[in-house]
Design an enzyme around this catalytic site. Sequence first.
Site, mmCIF file in Angstrom:
data_model
loop_
_atom_site.group_PDB
_atom_site.id
_atom_site.type_symbol
_atom_site.label_atom_id
_atom_site.label_comp_id
_atom_site.label_asym_id
_atom_site.label_seq_id
_atom_site.Cartn_x
_atom_site.Cartn_y
_atom_site.Cartn_z
ATOM 1 N N CYS A 330 4.593 4.769 11.149
ATOM 2 C CA CYS A 330 4.045 3.557 12.127
ATOM 3 C C CYS A 330 3.686 2.339 11.441
ATOM 4 O O CYS A 330 4.750 1.745 10.695
ATOM 5 C CB CYS A 330 2.855 4.035 12.811
ATOM 6 N N HIS A 427 4.208 9.698 14.978
ATOM 7 C CA HIS A 427 2.891 10.284 14.659
ATOM 8 C C HIS A 427 3.068 11.779 15.124
ATOM 9 O O HIS A 427 3.614 12.168 16.159
ATOM 10 C CB HIS A 427 1.653 10.023 15.358
#
Length: 482
Positions: A330, A427
């Site tokens: 991310c 994630h």
Amino acid sequence: MANVVMIQGIGSDVGKSLLVAGLCRAAVNRGLRVAPFKPQNMSNNAAVTADGGEIGRAQALQALACRVPPHTDMNPVLLKPESETGAQVIVQGKRVGTQAARDFGKRKQSLMGPVLESFTRLKEAYDLVIIEGAGSPAEINLRAGDIANMGFAEAAGVPVILTGDINKGGVIAQIVGTQAVLPAEDAAHIKAFIINKFRGDVSLFDDGLRAIEVHTGWPSMGVVPWFFDACRLPAEDAPELTADTGGTLKIAVPLLSRIANFDDFDPLASEPDVNLVMVPPGQTLPADAALVILPGSKSTIADLGFLRLQGWDIDLAAHIRRGGHVLGICAGFQMLGTRIGDPDGIEGAACEVEGLGLLDVQTIMKPEKRVTLTQALEPESGAPISGYEIHLGETTGADCARGWLEVEGATHGAQSANGRIRGCYLHGMFTSDAYRAEFLRGFGANSTLSYDADVDAVLDALAAHLEAHLDIDHILEIAAKA
């Protein structure tokens, strides 16, 4: 309509989240349909729900304890700090903007409507709702417009059980003092208290319990000894991150100032063959690490500056020269690129900054936030991955042509030509046992863990722990009288 009870604390980090999770599992094991609820949470460790929103990680764990899918109603207001004075505001799972703390204080009472709306839906769907407070009700300077503690308890008419952390010391004065500073109408909501995190012979605190009961008139629900397996459950707060877990495969993660979604690393920390080192500010990245993972962050550009301030960019360059591997997740993925642009000033002042230049990709911050559960595939091994995406920004560039994951038939992520530097927006990838085993095998390590099963077993152990040390029957009676 459900029975309800609220667990409040004499302060932050007294173990409210864990107690609620354990009580949820204990009640479920007794045959009740249970849901967790937290009116307002503050955390950068968020979970994505099936209804396309985000809630605090603790409420996602509590939902797991209830054996139900996490839902945005379980945490209708989530604050995600972006700076020392401001936070992104999430209402019923959706980002509504960023506000300074002072401005949010003026606005928070207007959020009572959505909070009660979410709470009512849960009450209508379950037998029992167990509510978690935030901070302490004794912070009477924050009482006006409160939606997290006594303001909510008053508006919803719920009974409260106050929790104290004896491990820090001073628990008698803190509980008695809480009653002393609360307005009488707020104190009237408190029906009992719990002592948490006791070490040693519990009977040594018998006189302490009697002293609290005499001074407050509240009955004790019990003393909970320290639950040592708590470290095997996902943590919500960055200070709880383990510094060094042992094992032979060393993986280093720099502790960014706004680190987010750091539960990505819990499955790795649980693996016996892995030595996960969370590197605090001021320390160098270990030279013998095989892999450095750049984690998520609530403020990519600010934390890129923070990373450079620690000299970690220099450490990364040396790590790569030694043949080491790097993975960015991310915000960490965004930092690995050549450029990050924020033309609309989403993270602060409008700007464009140079990235670390380790991947040929560029990121543009955009106001639309991508929040979704994601099913992916690691093409080389065929290992399936269940994860989630939660980010602002769009990343493009030449190295994206070498995406190393597959999502909905398209490549995802980016990697360098030699494959030693990778990044992606996914994630939670390491919770997938088959993929984690393949990933670790690439570094010569073995995986021996069934992560989800391990977490579930710890929740059952936590429930048994609370059944042994708390008067659960009395707690359920208090909930029934709401």
